[in-house]
Design a protein around this motif. Structure first.
Motif, PDB file in Angstrom:
ATOM      1  N   TYR A 307       0.865  -1.178   0.000  1.00  0.00           N
ATOM      2  CA  TYR A 307       0.000   0.000   0.000  1.00  0.00           C
ATOM      3  C   TYR A 307       0.904   1.232   0.000  1.00  0.00           C
ATOM      4  N   THR A 308       0.613   2.195  -0.874  1.00  0.00           N
ATOM      5  CA  THR A 308       1.435   3.396  -0.919  1.00  0.00           C
ATOM      6  C   THR A 308       0.571   4.614  -1.195  1.00  0.00           C
ATOM      7  N   THR A 309       0.939   5.724  -0.588  1.00  0.00           N
ATOM      8  CA  THR A 309       0.264   6.989  -0.836  1.00  0.00           C
ATOM      9  C   THR A 309       1.332   8.066  -1.030  1.00  0.00           C
ATOM     10  N   THR A 310       1.131   8.912  -2.038  1.00  0.00           N
ATOM     11  CA  THR A 310       2.078   9.968  -2.377  1.00  0.00           C
ATOM     12  C   THR A 310       1.336  11.294  -2.454  1.00  0.00           C
ATOM     13  N   ILE A 311       1.927  12.328  -1.851  1.00  0.00           N
ATOM     14  CA  ILE A 311       1.331  13.666  -1.841  1.00  0.00           C
ATOM     15  C   ILE A 311       2.295  14.646  -2.494  1.00  0.00           C
ATOM     16  N   ILE A 312       1.760  15.444  -3.399  1.00  0.00           N
ATOM     17  CA  ILE A 312       2.508  16.534  -4.024  1.00  0.00           C
ATOM     18  C   ILE A 312       1.782  17.835  -3.697  1.00  0.00           C
ATOM     19  N   ARG A 313       2.521  18.810  -3.166  1.00  0.00           N
ATOM     20  CA  ARG A 313       1.950  20.121  -2.870  1.00  0.00           C
ATOM     21  C   ARG A 313       2.866  21.213  -3.411  1.00  0.00           C
ATOM     22  N   PHE A 314       2.249  22.286  -3.893  1.00  0.00           N
ATOM     23  CA  PHE A 314       3.030  23.443  -4.333  1.00  0.00           C
ATOM     24  C   PHE A 314       2.256  24.700  -3.971  1.00  0.00           C
ATOM     25  N   LEU A 315       2.987  25.685  -3.453  1.00  0.00           N
ATOM     26  CA  LEU A 315       2.369  26.939  -3.040  1.00  0.00           C
ATOM     27  C   LEU A 315       3.199  28.107  -3.552  1.00  0.00           C
ATOM     28  N   ASN A 316       2.524  29.080  -4.128  1.00  0.00           N
ATOM     29  CA  ASN A 316       3.143  30.346  -4.518  1.00  0.00           C
ATOM     30  C   ASN A 316       2.312  31.452  -3.868  1.00  0.00           C
ATOM     31  N   GLU A 317       2.963  32.265  -3.035  1.00  0.00           N
ATOM     32  CA  GLU A 317       2.199  33.237  -2.253  1.00  0.00           C
ATOM     33  C   GLU A 317       2.925  34.570  -2.200  1.00  0.00           C
ATOM     34  N   GLN A 318       2.117  35.626  -2.180  1.00  0.00           N
ATOM     35  CA  GLN A 318       2.626  36.986  -1.996  1.00  0.00           C
ATOM     36  C   GLN A 318       1.719  37.705  -0.991  1.00  0.00           C
ATOM     37  N   ARG A 319       2.358  38.340  -0.002  1.00  0.00           N
ATOM     38  CA  ARG A 319       1.635  39.163   0.964  1.00  0.00           C
ATOM     39  C   ARG A 319       2.255  40.552   0.979  1.00  0.00           C
ATOM     40  N   ILE A 320       1.389  41.558   0.941  1.00  0.00           N
ATOM     41  CA  ILE A 320       1.839  42.949   0.972  1.00  0.00           C
ATOM     42  C   ILE A 320       1.064  43.663   2.077  1.00  0.00           C
ATOM     43  N   GLY A 321       1.790  44.230   3.032  1.00  0.00           N
ATOM     44  CA  GLY A 321       1.171  44.982   4.103  1.00  0.00           C
ATOM     45  C   GLY A 321       1.934  46.261   4.361  1.00  0.00           C
ATOM     46  N   GLY A 322       1.404  47.097   5.238  1.00  0.00           N
ATOM     47  CA  GLY A 322       2.073  48.348   5.576  1.00  0.00           C
ATOM     48  C   GLY A 322       1.146  49.527   5.385  1.00  0.00           C
ATOM     49  N   GLN A 323       1.729  50.689   5.108  1.00  0.00           N
ATOM     50  CA  GLN A 323       0.927  51.886   4.920  1.00  0.00           C
ATOM     51  C   GLN A 323       0.074  51.771   3.667  1.00  0.00           C
ATOM     52  N   ILE A 324      -1.090  52.390   3.734  1.00  0.00           N
ATOM     53  CA  ILE A 324      -2.104  52.167   2.700  1.00  0.00           C
ATOM     54  C   ILE A 324      -1.643  52.668   1.337  1.00  0.00           C
ATOM     55  N   ASN A 325      -0.709  53.628   1.291  1.00  0.00           N
ATOM     56  CA  ASN A 325      -0.224  54.149   0.016  1.00  0.00           C
ATOM     57  C   ASN A 325       1.031  53.438  -0.474  1.00  0.00           C
ATOM     58  N   PHE A 326       1.417  52.363   0.201  1.00  0.00           N
ATOM     59  CA  PHE A 326       2.631  51.641  -0.195  1.00  0.00           C
ATOM     60  C   PHE A 326       2.441  51.007  -1.573  1.00  0.00           C
ATOM     61  N   ASN A 327       3.431  51.213  -2.429  1.00  0.00           N
ATOM     62  CA  ASN A 327       3.437  50.629  -3.769  1.00  0.00           C
ATOM     63  C   ASN A 327       4.651  49.716  -3.876  1.00  0.00           C
ATOM     64  N   ILE A 328       4.410  48.444  -4.142  1.00  0.00           N
ATOM     65  CA  ILE A 328       5.497  47.465  -4.109  1.00  0.00           C
ATOM     66  C   ILE A 328       6.578  47.781  -5.148  1.00  0.00           C
ATOM     67  N   THR A 329       6.203  48.328  -6.278  1.00  0.00           N
ATOM     68  CA  THR A 329       7.193  48.621  -7.323  1.00  0.00           C
ATOM     69  C   THR A 329       8.076  49.797  -6.941  1.00  0.00           C
ATOM     70  N   GLU A 330       7.487  50.832  -6.353  1.00  0.00           N
ATOM     71  CA  GLU A 330       8.219  52.059  -6.084  1.00  0.00           C
ATOM     72  C   GLU A 330       8.813  52.130  -4.678  1.00  0.00           C
ATOM     73  N   ASN A 331       8.167  51.478  -3.688  1.00  0.00           N
ATOM     74  CA  ASN A 331       8.529  51.728  -2.288  1.00  0.00           C
ATOM     75  C   ASN A 331       9.142  50.542  -1.562  1.00  0.00           C
ATOM     76  N   LYS A 332       9.258  49.386  -2.214  1.00  0.00           N
ATOM     77  CA  LYS A 332       9.793  48.210  -1.521  1.00  0.00           C
ATOM     78  C   LYS A 332      11.217  48.467  -1.046  1.00  0.00           C
ATOM     79  N   GLY A 333      11.444  48.347   0.267  1.00  0.00           N
ATOM     80  CA  GLY A 333      12.767  48.522   0.844  1.00  0.00           C
ATOM     81  C   GLY A 333      13.173  49.953   1.094  1.00  0.00           C
ATOM     82  N   SER A 334      12.304  50.922   0.768  1.00  0.00           N
ATOM     83  CA  SER A 334      12.679  52.331   0.924  1.00  0.00           C
ATOM     84  C   SER A 334      12.196  52.869   2.271  1.00  0.00           C
ATOM     85  N   SER A 335      12.655  54.053   2.628  1.00  0.00           N
ATOM     86  CA  SER A 335      12.252  54.709   3.871  1.00  0.00           C
ATOM     87  C   SER A 335      11.270  55.843   3.604  1.00  0.00           C
TER      88      SER A 335
END
Length: 744
Positions: A307-335
């Motif tokens: 008897y054998t059972t095999t499981i394959i899982r894959f996850l791709n996730e993105q979470r963005i939080g912070g100030q409401i005007n934060f733009n990931i392209t322009e403000n990521k890592g900036s002060s």
């Protein structure tokens, strides 16, 4: 009763011809008349069927863990039949509800039960229970029980942990189909990566668990059993939408080819609207985008051979939080505008193969590998990490008389690479760096399960030897005992030890959000503890009423416990060993009632006392833990209606907060939080002919939220910015609607 059952067998037995992995049977009433359209399904499973006009049925048995069949018919008492591995026929009669029928195990309206046949206290949340709330992800599947308490660890990214016995979630062990592959990076976001719709059941072991899966289950173990192939459901669709604008979709597909059976599940989560209800300029809910794949394959028959059972899982996730005007392209890592971003990919592969030589001897091989690749920003701090977890276990199983001996070897490897960069460090002079790891543990274990007095007395003794490539040898003994005074009166006791290594940044990534410098004062040793547990269960059965009372007491004594120290310096966090007395005491009482097979009510109370004792004998209570927690659940399911209603209410007492007295007055908080109530409810409509469920619900009905949870939100790049004092809900009332649709 014995004579009557024998008479039933003589009458009905000639009707059955058995297939190798099928259970056939017949359901009749007290007068031996067939009951058509009776419901028959495996406990804790979505695999079921109904009886034909002559009362006969056929149901598939897909694995060895399926050994209890739930049989129900409107107007009759439900019954549970224990199916042994060599049993191929089920013949039972149901009694009308006017008479008393005490059963050993029932999946009642609460949908949660405690296994009365194991020395280890195992509380199971069934697939039925998981439909009583939205249960969008694993962390949301515990609203209706008390043992596990989800806690927010990072308010900005909404990361959570699952706490047992009031202690941090890192002290319990999370398994995926029995495989201990979750730790480090995939622990931090792993409990949010599993969609609720692919969970078949959740088994919770408070206190000590088996030594077979490892030594790090100090406060308990949570095993997530994922869905299996269901021949009665080709497609399954779940759609969800809430009042914040978040959307989720799940699609399952069941199929078989030859002797192989498989289920494929696809999931996506799409972000909500940008919401800032408390006007602190920070998002109340992160923008989360998630795509995941789950695929399980099953081959063979657990009753014999391979008897054998095999499981394959894959996850791709993105979470963005912070100030409401934060733009990931322009403000990521900036002060300029503050933001937090986490992006990761996580593939996983598990396999469990067993070979049963005969009724007394079997061998199992379990393997698992998980990879996690993460890029993240916490303000101006960049955290890059990748991690690989390996696990392989080979075990020999020997059944002798009424006992069971399991012994084997285990190899685990935990490889972590992490780098920390500070884009703008001229103000705070942060000096800490990532801590790469390559842990290798070679283990041997043996565990004997003794059963005496018709299984009324059970003793489990286990010992595990772990050889760590850096810290040397650890010997972990554990013992659990259970005694049934009667069918409905049970007492359990457990004692044993556990240990784990401390992962500072991968399991405490919220520290990276602080603008304080993090200083590791010394080489961090493994955390070690001894756990003691006592459980008493008493059940009562009356006409139209079933009652179960459960008492739990657990005590955990640490010989080394590591807590980041926020208190002694306003601009630094210190991390060091603590070899003094660090203790946790947990007491819980739960009363569950089921009335007239329609109404389920549960009342539970939990008391926690978690503290450290310093050399001067001063007692220091650990922060962000409530001493008092009350729970009430109500589940109303009319037997002659196609709808049901579920509600749960939590009262959480005040919590000690992180000390902020060294901050300026404008950035100080009270020493204790306010007590608060949380009320959740859901109404479900079932359309059996269409195999469609429509559910409508509301979380946080009374709209309670913690006021100003972020300290110094006005200056997120300043010295006193702090997100660690999270003690209550941070988003308000949430309405949701969803559908579940099955296609055969």
């Amino acid at each position: 009763m014995i004579i009557k059952n024998f008479f039933l067998i003589l009458i009905i037995a000639p009707f059955f011809v058995f297939a190798q992995n099928e259970i056939k049977g017949k359901i009749v009433d007290e007068n031996l008349q067939p009951l058509p359209n009776a419901s028959i399904y495996w406990l804790n499973s979505n695999i079921g069927t109904t009886s034909k006009l002559n009362g006969e049925f056929i149901i598939q048995k897909t694995n060895s863990e399926q050994n209890q069949l739930i049989i129900s018919f409107i107007g009759y008492h439900s019954d549970t039949i224990e199916v042994l591995n060599n049993k191929k026929s089920i013949i039972t009669s149901l009694k009308k509800t006017e008479t008393l029928n005490t059963v050993k195990i029932t999946e009642n309206s609460s949908g949660i039960y405690i296994d009365r046949y194991q020395a280890e206290k195992i509380e199971t949340i069934t697939a039925t229970e998981l439909t009583k709330a939205a249960c969008c992800e694993l962390a949301g599947c515990f609203e209706t029980q008390m043992s596990v308490q989800p806690k927010t660890t990072n308010i900005i990214l909404d990361s959570k942990e699952l706490s047992l016995l009031g202690l941090s979630g890192v002290y319990n062990q999370i398994l995926i189909d029995g495989n201990p592959i979750i730790s480090g990076l995939n622990y931090t976001y792993g409990i949010s990566s599993i969609p609720g719709t692919i969970i078949n059941k959740i088994s919770i072991s408070q206190g000590l668990a088996s030594v077979q899966q490892g030594s790090n289950s100090i406060t308990g173990q949570i095993n997530i059993a994922l869905k299996e192939y269901n021949k009665d459901e080709t497609f399954f669709l779940n759609l969800y939408y809430n009042s914040f604008g978040a959307k989720q979709a799940n699609v399952d597909f069941n199929f078989s080819t030859g002797k192989w059976k498989s289920i494929i599940s696809l999931h996506t989560t799409q972000p909500s609207r940008k919401i800032d209800n408390n006007n602190d300029s920070f998002l109340d809910i992160p923008q989360t985008k998630k795509y995941s794949l789950y695929n399980k394959w099953i081959f063979g028959n657990t009753n014999e051979g391979l008897y054998t059972t095999t499981i394959i899982r894959f996850l791709n996730e993105q979470r963005i939080g912070g100030q409401i005007n934060f733009n990931i392209t322009e403000n990521k890592g900036s002060s300029y505008i503050y933001g937090q971003v986490v992006e990761f990919q996580q593939p996983e592969l598990y396999n469990k193969t067993s070979y049963k030589f005969n009724e007394t001897r079997a061998i199992t091989i379990e393997t698992g590998i998980s990879y996690h690749n993460q890029e993240s920003f916490f303000g101006t701090t960049q955290y890059l990490a990748n991690q690989t977890n390996y696990n392989i276990k080979i075990a020999n199983i020997l059944n002798w008389k009424t006992h069971k001996l399991v012994s084997g070897i285990n190899y685990t490897r935990f490889n972590l690479n992490e780098n920390i960069f500070f884009n703008e460090n001229f103000t705070f002079n942060k000096t800490y760096q990532g801590i790469p790891k390559d842990e290798k543990i070679k283990s041997f274990f043996t565990e004997n399960k003794f059963n005496w007095k018709s299984n009324n007395l059970q003793l489990i003794t286990g010992i595990r030897a772990d050889q760590h490539n850096e810290f040397g040898l650890f010997i972990i003994p554990r013992g659990l005992v259970k005694y049934n005074f009667s069918e409905n009166s049970i007492i359990r006791f457990s004692i044993g030890s556990g240990w784990r290594t401390f992962n500072l940044f991968s399991e405490h990534t919220h520290l990276l959000a602080s603008n304080k410098n993090i200083i590791i004062d010394e080489n961090l040793k493994p955390e070690k503890a001894i756990n003691y547990g006592l459980n008493i269960l008493q059940a009562f059965y009356f006409d139209n009423l079933e009652m179960q009372i459960t008492l739990d007491f657990y005590k955990t004594d640490f010989s080394n416990q590591i807590h980041p120290d926020y208190h002694h310096n306003p601009i630094e966090i210190h991390v060091h060993n603590f070899d003094g007395n660090s203790k946790s005491n947990s007491f819980q009482i739960e009363i569950a009632l089921e009335l007239i097979d329609e109404l389920g009510i549960k009342l539970a109370y939990n008391y926690l006392d978690i503290f450290k004792l310093y050399e001067n004998e001063n007692k220091y209570s650990l922060p962000l833990t409530s001493k008092h927690h009350l729970l009430n659940t109500i589940s109303y399911r009319p037997v002659d209606k196609n709808w049901y209603f579920d509600m749960n209410t939590h009262f959480v007492g005040k919590k000690k907060l992180t000390d902020t007295t060294l901050n300026p007055p404008t950035h100080q908080r009270s020493l204790y939080s306010d007590p608060f109530w949380i009320v959740n409810g859901q109404f479900t409509i079932k359309l059996p002919k269409s195999k469609l469920d429509i559910y409508i619900g509301c979380e946080n009905i009374i709209n309670y939220t913690q006021e100003n949870p972020i300290i110094s939100w006005q200056n997120p790049f300043g010295q006193y910015f702090d997100i660690s004092n999270i003690w209550g809900p941070t988003k308000g009332r949430e309405f949701y609607v969803g559908i579940r649709k099955s296609i055969t």
